[in-house]
Motif scaffolding. Structure first.
Motif, PDB file in Angstrom:
ATOM      1  N   ILE A  94      53.242 117.444-100.833  1.00 18.50           N
ATOM      2  CA  ILE A  94      52.718 118.499 -99.971  1.00 18.50           C
ATOM      3  C   ILE A  94      51.456 118.062 -99.236  1.00 18.50           C
ATOM      4  CG2 ILE A  94      53.808 120.432-101.168  1.00 18.50           C
ATOM      5  CD1 ILE A  94      51.052 120.935-102.418  1.00 18.50           C
ATOM      6  N   MET A  95      50.805 117.009 -99.725  1.00 21.38           N
ATOM      7  CA  MET A  95      49.674 116.463 -98.978  1.00 21.38           C
ATOM      8  C   MET A  95      49.603 114.974 -99.267  1.00 21.38           C
ATOM      9  SD  MET A  95      46.419 119.018 -99.025  1.00 21.38           S
ATOM     10  CE  MET A  95      46.555 119.827-100.612  1.00 21.38           C
ATOM     11  N   HIS A  96      49.133 114.217 -98.273  1.00 11.44           N
ATOM     12  CA  HIS A  96      48.944 112.794 -98.454  1.00 11.44           C
ATOM     13  C   HIS A  96      47.824 112.386 -97.502  1.00 11.44           C
ATOM     14  CE1 HIS A  96      50.754 108.439 -98.415  1.00 11.44           C
ATOM     15  NE2 HIS A  96      49.524 108.478 -98.854  1.00 11.44           N
ATOM     16  N   GLY A  97      46.729 111.911 -98.054  1.00 11.35           N
ATOM     17  CA  GLY A  97      45.632 111.534 -97.175  1.00 11.35           C
ATOM     18  C   GLY A  97      44.433 111.055 -97.961  1.00 11.35           C
ATOM     19  N   LYS A  98      43.300 110.958 -97.278  1.00 14.89           N
ATOM     20  CA  LYS A  98      42.074 110.540 -97.948  1.00 14.89           C
ATOM     21  C   LYS A  98      41.634 111.662 -98.874  1.00 14.89           C
ATOM     22  CE  LYS A  98      40.775 106.966 -95.058  1.00 14.89           C
ATOM     23  NZ  LYS A  98      41.842 106.263 -95.788  1.00 14.89           N
ATOM     24  N   PRO A  99      41.010 111.327-100.008  1.00 14.03           N
ATOM     25  CA  PRO A  99      40.610 112.388-100.937  1.00 14.03           C
ATOM     26  C   PRO A  99      39.727 113.450-100.277  1.00 14.03           C
ATOM     27  CG  PRO A  99      39.891 110.223-101.752  1.00 14.03           C
ATOM     28  CD  PRO A  99      40.730 109.991-100.548  1.00 14.03           C
ATOM     29  N   GLU A 100      38.852 113.008 -99.350  1.00 12.06           N
ATOM     30  CA  GLU A 100      37.982 113.996 -98.695  1.00 12.06           C
ATOM     31  C   GLU A 100      38.831 115.050 -97.981  1.00 12.06           C
ATOM     32  OE1 GLU A 100      36.819 110.176 -97.075  1.00 12.06           O
ATOM     33  OE2 GLU A 100      37.428 110.519 -99.142  1.00 12.06           O
ATOM     34  N   GLU A 101      39.886 114.567 -97.272  1.00 14.51           N
ATOM     35  CA  GLU A 101      40.727 115.505 -96.537  1.00 14.51           C
ATOM     36  C   GLU A 101      41.522 116.400 -97.492  1.00 14.51           C
ATOM     37  OE1 GLU A 101      41.577 111.752 -93.633  1.00 14.51           O
ATOM     38  OE2 GLU A 101      43.307 112.889 -94.371  1.00 14.51           O
ATOM     39  N   VAL A 102      42.115 115.746 -98.490  1.00 17.01           N
ATOM     40  CA  VAL A 102      43.033 116.490 -99.363  1.00 17.01           C
ATOM     41  C   VAL A 102      42.274 117.454-100.270  1.00 17.01           C
ATOM     42  CG1 VAL A 102      44.658 116.235-101.268  1.00 17.01           C
ATOM     43  CG2 VAL A 102      44.820 114.727 -99.278  1.00 17.01           C
ATOM     44  N   LEU A 103      41.217 116.952-100.917  1.00 10.79           N
ATOM     45  CA  LEU A 103      40.533 117.786-101.903  1.00 10.79           C
ATOM     46  C   LEU A 103      39.739 118.911-101.252  1.00 10.79           C
ATOM     47  CD1 LEU A 103      39.364 115.084-104.453  1.00 10.79           C
ATOM     48  CD2 LEU A 103      41.305 116.624-104.627  1.00 10.79           C
TER      49      LEU A 103
END
Lengths: 275, 284, 265
Positions: free
Chosen positions: A216-225
């Protein structure tokens, strides 16, 4: 750049319910990717598919330019190492020495070369003193370190940690986590870590969030979290620093969401406070 | 009536070359009706300690008083069976003790062993399954077909069905995902507050200890290092530092703020409490 | 468990411990053949002398070796009783009315007992001085020539060594499940037959479930680390025959020749 390319991957254990549903993702060479999600969300199934322990129902997996199929499976297993969850059930040899040797034997490393390799990798994981110890006399963290040595000794390009710290006590967890970070810094290894540890996620390069067989999400931790709503929606944990920002917002205090608690505390200090 | 350990020692394989003192003259009083956490590093004697509570292990020296019964080295084992009904012990990874064909039968197994009739045992099993939120539609399913978290709930129901006064759990959240672990801890809190059970939990998770437990007992090398209320334990940062424990996040945030000159005096438990206290410090 | 010494490895430091397991296995087989040769009391005396000196060289205490006989004691007594009733040759020792005990009953029993005792002594000398894993390696190497008859020597050895590796884990697991079920009121010692059956089931079923889980994990771990049954692989532990190994083989060869001569004469 990309060393893992997964396209439309699907897998079902029973032929009815799909544990992994049409999943596609790419992973960059040398990156450190964490995969999070509830138990049963399909994380471990993906790990097993990547190393060919399960045979995909559909889709394709390409590792270091090689298509994963029955023909290439042993070549791919030379490139990918995995450390599983249970420290006892992956310790195959009767001693640390024999366990590290097990993989070397499978890869037909000549016997005379084995001892130096075993000693080199035991040293890397700080297990030199325990070369002749039996698994019964080692802690969970020590056994996992041996498993890592066994994997590293085969010079893989990719190493997967499938909840490798979840059965360990806090000290063991910490040891293994620090080791993963160190591996990421020192080597050209691509690391994939399946974890529940949200703090580990925040130091990785990329994060994949799984729910019910889907990414459901895949990206940099800053973006995802920082996309906390989506995480909370599927009842996943968010880092404490974000929880604090959200709680402060409820009190009418606006602070920029941050992954590090220190930065949130700094921001609080910048507020106009009563002495 | 509290649980009382008096100079309890436990030595494994006494007299052999492998002899090992897991507990050394423990004096300890665990309050009735509370949720007490037992913490300590691996090998500090936590598992050995809790196995004395239902007399699976007998002290090598000293005595344990539990529910007006005394457990000592010369106790006859025959008298101990009824104690096991009143002190329910849940081992680590209890899902490995499931064996019956159906969930209901498995949960009723305990009460049946304690001389309840089939009907009584089934009634108790149903009540216990309701406590752990297992729906009646699951009663006739095989326990082996459940997910990991559900299996563990059923296994715990198997102990609850004996209607114990004291429930002891050895690392009950190990291997669960954060959401499953949280639900499990909430269950224990409810058993404690709603059903008045005395609960003792062996744990490594400081967030759980901080958020759900009343008291904390710290074991170190087979001795009691300290026994405090959870609030006292985390208030004084010396304990976490000395014991190499990473404090819960709320406490970490409080300490960081204090280091920057913002001291929050009130006891805060949740992140919302903390935000409220910070807001009080902000002008307007 | 503690008093059961048959097949137990004793980690001592002796010249016998250091021998190649293959040499020890072959020597044992040769001595076993020698034991079955009809070489009379002199022959047995010769074998006994060799076996006892072997045990002495291995630094094993005679007490340890005798303890290994314990499980066989009942069998020996049973044999004597049967022989007393069956064998009616030799001279009469005791007679009770129409029933008589003949001397050959004792002599025949003694023959078998001596053979049995020698067999147990020689196998104990092997197992007490050789680590189970080395024994497996030895068996694997010795079975290799039979590969052309489709004997899967490597797979057999891998199977045994993995079983040996997991026995302590399974014992621990059993104890844990026993304690868990005891906490649910199971009483393995007392109770009616039906309760006892349930008690055993409550132990066996979880043990199987966890053993299967372990086996699956283990198979995954082995496969992931590149193990493929039947595929070529090298071996870390290589056995090497040295001077002492050849001496042992020569000595056991000499022993069997001596016995053949004795039995022909």
């Amino acid at each position: 750049m990309e060393c893992i390319k997964v396209k439309d991957l699907a897998y079902s254990y029973d032929g009815e319910n799909y544990a992994v549903k049409n999943v596609s993702f790419n992973i960059k060479r040398g990156s450190y990717t964490t995969i999070i999600g509830h138990n049963g969300s399909g994380k471990s199934t993906i790990a097993k598919l990547l190393i060919g322990l399960l045979e995909k129902n559909q889709g394709s997996i390409e590792i270091e330019g090689l298509e994963l199929n029955m023909e290439n499976i042993y070549k791919i297993r030379n490139k990918v190492g995995i450390v599983f969850q249970n420290p006892d059930n992956q310790f195959i040899g009767s001693t640390v020495r024999d366990d590290i040797a097990f993989g070397l034997e499978n890869h037909c490393v000549p016997q005379i070369q084995m001892d130096p390799i075993i000693e080199e990798f035991a040293k890397k994981v700080n297990m030199s003193e325990f070369l002749d110890s039996e698994p019964g006399h080692l802690s969970g963290g020590q056994k996992q370190r041996v498993a890592i040595a066994g994997v590293l000794a085969m010079h893989p390009d990719i190493i997967i940690f499938d909840e490798s710290t979840s059965m360990l006590d806090p000290q063991g967890k910490d040891e293994i986590k620090r080791f993963i970070y160190q591996l990421h810094q020192n080597k050209q290894l691509t690391i994939i870590s399946i974890t529940h540890d949200i703090e580990e996620v925040s130091v990785s390069d990329d994060v994949i969030v799984m729910n019910d067989g889907n990414i459901i999400m895949h990206g940099k931790p800053e973006e995802v979290l920082l996309n906390d709503k989506k995480l909370i929606d599927i009842k996943l944990d968010v880092p404490f620093s974000i929880k604090l920002s959200l709680a402060l917002a409820k009190q009418g205090i606006k602070i920029e969401k941050q992954l590090s608690l220190e930065k949130v505390v700094d921001a609080i200090c910048q507020l106009d406070l009563k002495k | 009536m509290p649980i009382r350990f008096e100079k309890v020692s436990h030595v494994y394989s006494d007299g052999s070359p492998f002899t090992y003192a897991a507990l050394k003259e423990i004096d300890l009083e665990i309050a009735e009706g509370k949720l007490t956490a037992i913490i300590g590093a691996t090998g500090s004697g936590k598992s050995t300690l809790v196995q004395h509570l239902n007399a699976l292990l007998l002290p090598s020296n000293g005595k344990v008083e539990v529910l007006d019964r005394i457990i000592s080295s010369d106790e006859k084992p025959t008298k101990l069976k009824s104690l096991r009904k009143d002190v329910g012990l849940v081992f680590q990874f209890p899902e490995y003790q499931l064996f019956e064909e159906t969930i209901l039968k498995d949960v009723a197994f305990g009460p049946k062993n304690f001389e309840f009739t089939e009907e009584e045992a089934n009634a108790k099993a149903k009540k216990a399954l309701a406590m752990v939120n297992i729906d009646p539609s699951y009663y006739e399913k095989s326990p082996l077909d459940l997910s990991g978290g559900q299996k563990r709930r059923v296994a715990i129901a198997g102990i609850l069905a004996m209607d114990p006064k004291i429930i002891v759990l050895d690392e009950p959240t190990a291997g669960l995902d954060p959401q499953g672990a949280k639900a499990m801890m909430e269950l224990f809190k409810e058993l404690n507050t709603k059903y008045g059970k005395t609960i003792i939990i062996v744990s490594h998770d400081m967030e759980h200890v901080f958020n759900y437990c009343d008291d904390v007992v710290v074991l170190e090398h087979g001795s009691v290092r300290c026994h405090l209320s959870v609030d006292q334990f985390f208030k004084d940062s010396k304990w976490c530092e000395e014991l190499h424990i990473i404090p819960p996040f709320v406490i970490q945030a409080k300490q960081m703020l204090k280091a920057k000159g913002i001291e929050i005096m009130a006891d805060v438990k949740t992140v919302d409490d903390l935000a409220y206290e910070i807001a009080k410090k902000v002008k307007n | 468990m503690g008093s059961f010494t048959l097949g137990k490895y004793l980690p001592l430091n002796s010249c016998i411990h250091k021998l190649d397991p293959r040499a020890k296995i072959i020597a044992m087989l040769i001595v076993l053949i020698a034991i079955f040769l009809p070489a009379g009391w002199l022959g047995y005396g010769l074998i006994a002398l060799c076996v006892v000196s072997l045990i002495f060289l291995a630094k094993l205490s005679l007490k340890f070796v005798l303890k290994a006989m314990k499980p066989m004691m009942f069998m020996m007594v049973f044999l004597l009783v049967v022989n007393i009733f069956v064998i009616k040759t030799g001279f009469v020792i005791v007679s009770l009315g129409s029933f008589a005990i003949y001397s050959d009953a004792f002599i025949q029993t003694l023959y078998i007992v001596v053979r049995l005792v020698l067999m147990i002594m020689i196998t104990t000398a092997l197992t007490a001085t050789t680590k189970p894993l080395d024994l497996t390696l030895g068996i694997e190497d010795l079975l290799k020539p039979f590969a052309r008859f489709k004997v899967p020597s490597h797979e057999i050895a891998m199977l045994i060594s993995i079983a040996l590796r997991f026995i302590p884990d399974l014992i621990e697991e059993t104890q844990r499940i026993m304690k868990a079920q005891t906490s649910r009121g199971v009483d393995l010692k007392e109770g009616k037959l039906k309760e006892k059956i349930m008690a055993i089931l409550s132990l066996i079923v979880p043990l199987f479930v966890s053993a299967f889980q372990r086996a699956e994990d283990l198979a995954n771990a082995m496969e992931a680390r590149g193990y493929a049954p039947g595929a070529a692989r090298t071996r870390y532990k290589v056995l090497k025959m040295e001077r002492n190994d050849y001496i042992l083989l020569a000595a056991s060869g000499a022993l069997v020749i001596a016995l053949i001569i004795l039995s022909i004469l």
